[in-house]
Design a protein around this motif. Structure first.
Motif, short mmCIF file in Angstrom:
data_model
loop_
_atom_site.label_atom_id
_atom_site.label_comp_id
_atom_site.label_asym_id
_atom_site.label_seq_id
_atom_site.Cartn_x
_atom_site.Cartn_y
_atom_site.Cartn_z
N PRO A 1 -3.98 17.82 -1.92
CA PRO A 1 -5.38 17.67 -2.35
C PRO A 1 -6.32 17.97 -1.18
O PRO A 1 -5.86 18.11 -0.04
CB PRO A 1 -5.48 16.20 -2.74
CG PRO A 1 -4.12 15.62 -2.59
CD PRO A 1 -3.33 16.53 -1.70
N ASP A 2 -7.63 18.05 -1.46
CA ASP A 2 -8.59 18.24 -0.37
C ASP A 2 -8.71 16.95 0.44
O ASP A 2 -8.44 15.87 -0.05
CB ASP A 2 -9.95 18.63 -0.95
CG ASP A 2 -10.04 20.14 -1.15
OD1 ASP A 2 -9.21 20.85 -0.53
OD2 ASP A 2 -10.90 20.59 -1.92
N GLY A 3 -9.10 17.09 1.68
CA GLY A 3 -9.32 15.93 2.53
C GLY A 3 -8.21 15.71 3.54
O GLY A 3 -8.27 14.78 4.32
N PHE A 4 -7.19 16.55 3.51
CA PHE A 4 -6.06 16.35 4.42
C PHE A 4 -5.93 17.42 5.49
O PHE A 4 -5.39 17.19 6.56
CB PHE A 4 -4.74 16.27 3.63
CG PHE A 4 -4.64 15.04 2.79
CD1 PHE A 4 -4.15 13.87 3.32
CD2 PHE A 4 -5.06 15.06 1.48
CE1 PHE A 4 -4.07 12.72 2.55
CE2 PHE A 4 -4.99 13.92 0.70
CZ PHE A 4 -4.49 12.75 1.24
N MET B 1 9.12 13.91 4.01
CA MET B 1 8.98 14.98 3.01
C MET B 1 10.32 15.65 2.74
O MET B 1 10.66 15.95 1.60
CB MET B 1 7.96 16.03 3.50
CG MET B 1 6.52 15.66 3.32
SD MET B 1 6.08 15.40 1.60
CE MET B 1 5.83 17.08 1.03
N HIS C 1 12.36 15.44 -0.86
CA HIS C 1 12.47 16.72 -1.58
C HIS C 1 13.89 17.28 -1.56
O HIS C 1 14.21 18.15 -2.37
CB HIS C 1 11.44 17.72 -1.05
CG HIS C 1 10.05 17.42 -1.52
ND1 HIS C 1 9.19 16.61 -0.82
CD2 HIS C 1 9.41 17.75 -2.66
CE1 HIS C 1 8.06 16.48 -1.49
NE2 HIS C 1 8.17 17.17 -2.62
N LEU D 1 5.03 14.20 -2.45
CA LEU D 1 3.96 14.27 -1.45
C LEU D 1 3.06 13.04 -1.52
O LEU D 1 2.71 12.45 -0.49
CB LEU D 1 3.15 15.55 -1.67
CG LEU D 1 1.94 15.75 -0.76
CD1 LEU D 1 2.35 15.85 0.69
CD2 LEU D 1 1.16 16.99 -1.16
N MET E 1 3.82 10.10 -2.57
CA MET E 1 4.55 8.94 -2.05
C MET E 1 4.53 8.92 -0.52
O MET E 1 4.27 7.89 0.09
CB MET E 1 5.98 8.98 -2.57
CG MET E 1 6.80 7.73 -2.32
SD MET E 1 7.52 7.68 -0.69
CE MET E 1 8.87 8.83 -0.87
N MET F 1 2.34 10.31 1.42
CA MET F 1 0.97 10.03 1.86
C MET F 1 0.66 8.55 1.77
O MET F 1 -0.02 7.99 2.63
CB MET F 1 -0.03 10.83 1.04
CG MET F 1 -0.10 12.29 1.45
SD MET F 1 -1.05 13.24 0.27
CE MET F 1 -1.30 14.74 1.21
N ILE G 1 -2.39 7.38 4.33
CA ILE G 1 -3.49 8.34 4.42
C ILE G 1 -3.96 8.80 3.04
O ILE G 1 -4.78 9.70 2.93
CB ILE G 1 -3.11 9.58 5.27
CG1 ILE G 1 -1.84 10.26 4.72
CG2 ILE G 1 -2.93 9.21 6.73
CD1 ILE G 1 -1.55 11.61 5.33
N SER G 2 -3.44 8.16 1.96
CA SER G 2 -3.78 8.68 0.63
C SER G 2 -5.24 8.42 0.26
O SER G 2 -5.76 9.03 -0.66
CB SER G 2 -2.85 8.11 -0.43
OG SER G 2 -2.77 6.72 -0.32
N ARG H 1 -7.72 9.31 1.89
CA ARG H 1 -8.51 10.50 2.23
C ARG H 1 -8.85 11.33 0.99
O ARG H 1 -9.89 11.98 0.94
CB ARG H 1 -7.71 11.39 3.19
CG ARG H 1 -7.78 10.93 4.62
CD ARG H 1 -6.76 11.68 5.43
NE ARG H 1 -7.02 11.54 6.86
CZ ARG H 1 -7.75 12.39 7.55
NH1 ARG H 1 -8.27 13.43 6.99
NH2 ARG H 1 -7.96 12.19 8.84
N GLN H 2 -7.92 11.31 0.03
CA GLN H 2 -8.13 12.11 -1.17
C GLN H 2 -9.36 11.65 -1.94
O GLN H 2 -10.19 12.45 -2.35
CB GLN H 2 -6.89 12.03 -2.06
CG GLN H 2 -6.99 12.94 -3.26
CD GLN H 2 -5.77 12.82 -4.15
OE1 GLN H 2 -4.79 12.14 -3.81
NE2 GLN H 2 -5.82 13.48 -5.28
N ALA I 1 -12.53 12.64 -0.16
CA ALA I 1 -12.86 14.06 -0.29
C ALA I 1 -13.36 14.37 -1.69
O ALA I 1 -14.33 15.11 -1.86
CB ALA I 1 -11.64 14.92 0.03
#
Lengths: 213, 122
Positions: free
Chosen positions: A4-7, A176, A180, B31, B33, B35, B40-41, B43-44, B47
């Motif tokens: 998402p945006d913001g990272f 990650m 994954h 992703l 999870m 974050m 840092i989640s 931040r979403q 934004a």
């Protein structure tokens, strides 16, 4: 794994947009005028299927879910350039219409899903097709390729977050990659099943990829 | 024959959209999870509160439909239709250049190279 945006910071955003736009320009140039008549509807169906498949989240472990990426399957059936073009269309529509993945991070999401997803696993199949393999080994190579096509973009995703300085890249990379690696196993199983079905009902589709890509 | 294929395709699309809307997991993905674990989640949200929401079908929900299953299924069908339409349009456009290069249609001659960057779907 849509960021998402913001990272991401400006430097990472620009870098990722640069690579992705460059790659897509080359992909369009390479496919221009080379598409067979049957390829166009096949690409459309493939894109629509992958869009739906990416909406389907399966629970994986520890309160986490994953979804099929489909980049490897697209690259295998359509070829690397055609496959990443279709994946790029899916990622762009997800971003613009469905707000899945930010607008600023679109470059990074294209790089991860449409480009790295398409190229990271296919070389195994290419390599294995040089030797005359049994069908079982071909399917095993496809499974390995599908697994890589999830793990490599996930690692790249961690790298982009690390480069932006929002998280320590080592911790992000380990987290990650581990989660994954599990999601990739499901991707591999589903991809193998789909290839087995395609081999039963439309084996010509598998031959197209062998000759044109 | 072609009609039959279209009907089969539409039925498969309908089945996929129902499968997605009925049984897709609501858990955070890999992703999200990671974050959350890194803390840092948030931040979403920061934004997205700055940027206007211009996405018509955000969160894969069709607006003004109360039933969550119907809403997601409609969003899935719409998405599949848009992706199919865009990819086929792009593919047809890419195929047209073949004719232009052979000189069958003169419409694209000359401005072929100038046109290329415009095809970049960004």
């Amino acid at each position: 794994m849509h960021i998402p945006d913001g990272f991401l910071d400006p430097k990472t955003i620009l870098l990722c947009y640069g690579i992705s736009v460059g790659w897509i320009a080359v992909a369009l140039k390479r496919t221009k005028g080379k598409l067979g008549e049957k390829m166009v509807p096949l690409m459309g169906v493939m894109g629509a299927f992958i869009f739906a498949a990416q909406m389907f989240n399966f629970p994986i472990a520890g309160g986490t879910s994953g979804h099929l990426l489909g980049s490897f399957l697209a690259a295998l059936l359509l070829g690397v350039w055609e496959g990443s073009t279709v994946m790029a269309a899916v990622v762009i529509i997800q971003c613009l219409v469905f707000q899945d993945g930010g607008l600023l991070s679109l470059g990074a999401n294209l790089l991860n899903i449409a480009i790295l997803g398409a190229i990271s696993g296919l070389w195994i199949v290419k390599l294995s097709s040089l030797t005359s393999l049994s069908k079982k080994m071909f399917l095993f190579a496809c499974g390995t390729g599908a697994w890589l096509s999830v793990v490599v973009p996930a690692a790249a995703c961690a790298g982009e977050l690390g480069l932006s300085g929002v998280a320590p890249w080592k911790t992000t990379l380990v987290a990650m990659t581990v989660i994954h690696a599990l999601i990739g196993v499901v991707e591999a199983i589903i991809t193998i099943l789909i290839i087995v079905v395609i081999d039963k009902i439309r084996p010509d589709l598998l031959r197209i990829s062998a000759t044109t890509s | 024959m072609k009609n039959r294929r279209i009907i089969i395709g539409a039925l498969i699309a309908l089945a996929l959209s129902l499968l997605v809307s009925i049984s897709s997991s609501e858990l955070p993905d890999g992703l999200e999870m990671v974050m959350e674990k890194l803390g840092i989640s948030s931040r979403q949200q920061e934004a997205s509160s700055h940027s206007p929401n211009f996405n018509p079908l955000s969160e894969y929900r069709f607006p003004r439909i109360n039933s969550p299953i119907a809403s997601t299924a409609l969003a899935a069908l719409t998405g599949m239709a848009i992706v199919f339409g865009v990819v086929v349009a792009l593919g047809t456009l890419l195929r047209k250049y073949k004719d232009a290069e052979k000189g069958k249609t003169h419409k694209h001659m000359g401005k072929k190279d100038k046109n290329r960057p415009c095809n970049t779907p960004i």
